[in-house]
Design a protein around this motif. Structure first.
Motif, PDB file in Angstrom:
ATOM      1  N   ALA A  83      64.682  10.176  15.373  1.00 38.39           N
ATOM      2  CA  ALA A  83      63.251   9.340  15.823  1.00 38.39           C
ATOM      3  C   ALA A  83      62.144  10.724  15.103  1.00 38.39           C
ATOM      4  CB  ALA A  83      63.139   9.654  17.423  1.00 38.39           C
ATOM      5  N   GLY A  84      62.683  11.450  13.652  1.00 37.84           N
ATOM      6  CA  GLY A  84      62.015  12.437  14.118  1.00 37.84           C
ATOM      7  C   GLY A  84      61.459  13.768  15.345  1.00 37.84           C
ATOM      8  N   LEU A  85      62.065  13.795  15.658  1.00 39.74           N
ATOM      9  CA  LEU A  85      61.310  14.795  17.071  1.00 39.74           C
ATOM     10  C   LEU A  85      62.243  16.077  16.102  1.00 39.74           C
ATOM     11  CD1 LEU A  85      61.758  12.612  20.024  1.00 39.74           C
ATOM     12  CD2 LEU A  85      59.629  12.859  19.031  1.00 39.74           C
TER      13      LEU A  85
ATOM     14  N   ARG B 158      67.002  12.149  18.349  1.00 37.46           N
ATOM     15  CA  ARG B 158      65.855  12.870  18.308  1.00 37.46           C
ATOM     16  C   ARG B 158      65.647  13.316  17.090  1.00 37.46           C
ATOM     17  NH1 ARG B 158      63.528  14.989  22.814  1.00 37.46           N
ATOM     18  NH2 ARG B 158      62.798  17.004  21.275  1.00 37.46           N
TER      19      ARG B 158
ATOM     20  N   THR C 251      54.624  10.406  20.190  1.00 32.45           N
ATOM     21  CA  THR C 251      54.954  11.248  19.501  1.00 32.45           C
ATOM     22  C   THR C 251      55.865  10.646  17.983  1.00 32.45           C
ATOM     23  OG1 THR C 251      55.058  13.365  20.341  1.00 32.45           O
ATOM     24  CG2 THR C 251      56.133  13.795  18.358  1.00 32.45           C
ATOM     25  N   VAL C 252      56.753   9.888  18.281  1.00 33.09           N
ATOM     26  CA  VAL C 252      57.482   8.920  17.470  1.00 33.09           C
ATOM     27  C   VAL C 252      56.454   8.294  16.429  1.00 33.09           C
ATOM     28  CG1 VAL C 252      59.572   7.123  17.301  1.00 33.09           C
ATOM     29  CG2 VAL C 252      59.546   8.822  18.883  1.00 33.09           C
TER      30      VAL C 252
ATOM     31  N   ARG D  94      53.453   8.885  16.309  1.00 36.39           N
ATOM     32  CA  ARG D  94      53.381   9.739  15.688  1.00 36.39           C
ATOM     33  C   ARG D  94      51.305   9.683  15.543  1.00 36.39           C
ATOM     34  NH1 ARG D  94      57.357  11.714  14.464  1.00 36.39           N
ATOM     35  NH2 ARG D  94      58.578  12.219  13.222  1.00 36.39           N
TER      36      ARG D  94
END
Lengths: 289, 284
Positions: free
Chosen positions: A64-66, A61, B180-181, B183
Motif C-alpha cells: 500500500a506504500g504506507l 502496508r 493516504t493510499v 495519495r
C-alpha cells in the motif's frame, strides 16, 4: 521464489523480491518480514493467513506504500508501490469501515474519485509503458455498485445510521469504485458477526467477478481464506516469513453449500497443518524472540 | 442470506432521523414542560428573596432589586450604548483571536517544527494572568480600542488553538490510511478530512471563548481609567462613587450579553454539526 500461479506472465500484479522490514533497533529489534519474495499474477484473489506477528499486515502496508521496505523491492505492475499509489492503482479496505461520518453513503463512496485527480494521467502513462496499451476504464456507476450490495435504499443515510455490516459494504464499494489494479483488504470482516460475514463474503465474490481486479486479502480465518481465494499464502512469525503457497482448486462461483464439501475441508485441514507446523518450528534464530 | 438482508434493513430503519423543524418543535415543547423549567424558577425565586432581605439589612453589600430596575428604566439608552461599545470590542477581539488561533492550529498540526516552536509560547501566554498584562497594554497603546482588542484576542486565542489543534489530529488511523493510499494531497486531506473532524472541537472551544470575550473587553476597559465608554468603565466609575445599583445593573447587562453570545454559538453548532449529533445518538 514462491510464485502464485504456474503460467509465466511478464508483468506480475505484485512482486516482492527479498523484502525486509525491521522495527526497532539492536537487541529489541523485531524482524517483521525476513527476505520475503512473492509474485502475484493479475486478476488473482490471494489471501494471506498467519498468526499475529507473522508480518501479514506489514506486507500489506508495503504494497500500500504506507511504509517502505528496509531492503529488497516491492513492485506493483512493474512500478514501485509508491508510484502505483500516486497513480491510484491501489485501493484499500481497512479493518474498520473508515467512512466519514458527516457524508452520506453516496458522498462517501464518491469522494475518493475527486481526490488526487492527477492520478488518471499517471495511471495511463504507467499502463502504456508497462503493458504497452492504453487502458481507459469507464467511470464507475456508483449507484449500481451500491445497489448490487443492497445499499440502494441507504445511499442518502449517514454512516452512523447504518449497521456495521452495511458500513463495511459501503467501504468495499468505495474501494471497488476506484477500479484499482490491486485491491488490498486488511481483515475487513473480522469485526462482524458470522452471518453478516458470510453474506459479505458472497457479495465480495460477486463484485470481484465483475471487476476482476487483483485482490490481496489478509485474514485470520482459514474458512474465509479457502472460500474466497485462488491462492492462500501461509505466513509464520519470528521472523515474519512465507512458509507455504497453496492453490485452491475449487470451482467458482463458490456458494455457501460448497463450504460443506470434502474437498473444501481438505484444503482447510491442509492450511491448518501448515500453520501449526510453522508455529512449532521457527525457521531461523530460535532465540530471536 | 435474505434473513441477513432483512436484519440489516431493520437496523437501518430504526434510528429514523426526524426533520429539523419537527426536532425544533420537540425541543420547545420539552422546554415548556414544568419538569424542565420549574427547578430553575424555584431556585431563582429563592435567590431573589435572599438578595432582597440582604439588601434591606445591609444596603452597602447589595442594592435593593427595585433600585437596579429603577436605574435601568430611568436611562436605558445609557446602558444600551455602553453595552454596544463593550460588545463591539468583544466581538472584534474574538474575531481576531479566533482567526489567528485557527491559522496557527493548522500550521502546527501540519508542521512539527512549528508545533515545537509555537506551543511553549502559547502555553506561557495562557498561564500569564491577562489582568496583569492589560495595564501594560494601556500604557503602550493608550485609551483607544487597541488594548481592548488585544486583551480580548489573547484571552480567546488559547482555548481555540488547543481545541482545534487536537481536533485536526483526531482523525481515526483507518481513515488516514485509506486516503493516504490514494495519495490525497495535504490540502485535500486537510479540507476533506481533518477540518470536518476538527469542527466539534472548534465549537467546544467557541462555547468557552464567546462568553470569555466579554471578560477580556471588560478587564481591558477597567485597566484604562481614562477611558470614557463601555460597561467596564461604567462599573469602575460607579463603584468608586458607591453607586451600587448602577454597578449591578451593568453586571446584569453583561450577564445577559454573555448568555446571548452562548446562545448564538450553540445555535451555530446545531446547524454545522447535525451529523455529529446523530453520530453521538448512534453510539449511545
Amino acid at each position: 521464489m514462491p510464485t502464485v500461479s504456474t503460467t509465466a506472465d511478464p508483468v506480475p500484479a505484485i512482486r516482492l523480491v527479498d523484502a525486509v522490514k525491521v522495527y526497532g533497533e539492536g537487541e529489541r529489534s523485531l524482524i517483521a518480514l525476513d527476505r520475503v519474495s512473492l509474485d502475484i499474477e493479475p486478476g488473482r484473489f490471494v489471501s494471506i493467513i498467519g498468526p499475529s506477528g507473522c508480518g501479514k499486515s506489514t506486507l500489506l502496508r508495503l504494497i500500500a506504500g504506507l511504509e517502505d521496505a528496509d531492503d529488497g523491492a516491492v513492485g506493483v505492475f512493474g512500478v514501485t508501490a509508491q508510484d502505483a499509489c500516486a497513480a491510484k492503482m491501489v485501493g484499500l479496505v481497512p479493518q474498520q469501515p473508515a467512512l466519514l461520518p458527516w457524508l452520506s453513503v453516496e458522498r462517501n463512496v464518491g469522494l475518493p474519485l475527486r481526490i488526487n485527480r492527477g492520478a488518471a494521467r499517471r495511471r495511463a502513462a504507467i499502463a502504456e509503458s508497462v503493458l504497452g496499451r492504453r487502458i481507459d476504464p469507464p467511470a464507475p456507476d456508483m449507484g449500481a455498485l451500491l445497489e448490487a450490495v443492497g445499499l440502494g435504499d441507504a445511499r442518502h443515510k449517514l454512516p452512523p445510521q447504518l449497521s456495521g455490516g452495511m458500513q463495511q459494504r459501503a467501504a468495499i464499494v468505495r474501494a471497488f469504485g476506484l477500479q484499482p489494479d490491486v485491491l488490498l483488504m486488511d481483515e475487513p470482516f473480522s469485526a462482524l458477526d458470522e452471518f453478516t460475514r458470510e453474506s459479505l463474503q458472497e457479495q465480495l465474490l460477486d463484485l470481484w467477478d465483475e471487476v476482476k481486479t487483483t485482490v490481496v486479502f489478509v485474514t485470520h480465518s482459514v474458512t474465509e481464506a479457502v472460500r474466497l481465494s485462488d491462492t492462500v499464502v501461509v505466513m509464520a512469525p519470528r521472523p515474519g516469513r512465507i512458509v507455504d503457497v497453496i492453490d485452491i482448486d475449487l470451482p467458482r462461483p463458490r456458494s455457501g453449500s460448497q463450504i460443506k464439501t470434502a474437498a473444501f475441508h481438505g484444503y482447510e485441514d491442509l492450511i491448518r497443518d501448515r500453520l501449526q507446523a510453522a508455529w512449532r518450528t521457527p525457521a531461523t534464530g530460535e532465540d530471536r524472540a | 442470506m435474505t434473513a441477513i438482508r432483512a436484519r440489516d434493513a431493520v437496523a437501518s430503519t430504526t434510528p429514523q432521523r426526524s426533520s429539523a423543524p419537527s426536532r425544533r418543535r420537540g425541543r420547545l415543547a420539552a422546554a415548556a414542560h414544568p419538569r424542565i423549567w420549574l427547578p430553575f424558577t424555584v431556585l431563582l425565586a429563592v435567590l431573589l428573596v435572599l438578595w432582597e432581605r440582604t439588601s434591606v439589612d445591609m444596603p452597602f453589600l447589595l442594592p435593593p432589586l427595585a433600585s437596579i430596575g429603577e436605574t435601568l428604566a430611568n436611562d436605558p439608552m445609557y446602558y444600551v450604548e455602553n453595552a454596544w461599545i463593550t460588545l463591539q470590542e468583544a466581538l472584534l477581539g474574538l474575531l481576531i483571536g479566533v482567526a489567528v488561533a485557527l491559522l496557527l492550529a493548522v500550521a502546527i498540526s501540519e508542521v512539527r517544527l512549528l508545533r515545537r516552536a509555537i506551543m511553549p509560547v502559547a502555553v506561557v501566554l495562557n498561564v500569564t494572568p491577562l489582568v496583569a498584562i492589560a495595564p501594560a497594554l494601556v500604557v503602550a497603546f493608550g485609551f483607544g480600542p487597541e488594548p481592548k482588542l488585544i486583551v480580548t484576542a489573547l484571552i480567546v486565542f488559547f482555548p481555540v488553538l488547543i481545541n482545534v489543534a487536537s481536533g485536526l489530529r483526531s482523525v481515526p488511523a483507518a481513515v488516514l490510511q485509506f486516503y493516504t493510499v490514494i495519495r490525497a494531497s495535504r490540502l485535500e486531506m486537510l479540507w476533506h478530512v481533518r477540518v470536518p473532524y476538527a469542527l466539534p472541537y472548534l465549537f467546544a472551544g467557541l462555547k468557552i471563548v464567546f462568553p470569555l470575550s466579554i471578560v477580556g473587553a471588560v478587564v481591558a476597559e477597567m485597566s484604562a481609567p481614562g477611558a470614557a465608554e463601555g460597561l467596564g468603565t461604567v462599573i469602575s466609575l460607579a463603584s468608586s462613587n458607591n453607586r451600587l445599583a448602577v454597578v449591578y445593573a451593568s453586571i446584569l447587562v453583561l450577564a445577559l450579553m454573555g448568555s446571548l453570545l452562548l446562545a448564538v454559538v450553540t445555535g451555530l453548532e446545531r446547524r454545522a454539526l447535525h451529523w455529529h449529533e446523530s453520530a453521538a445518538r448512534g453510539n449511545a
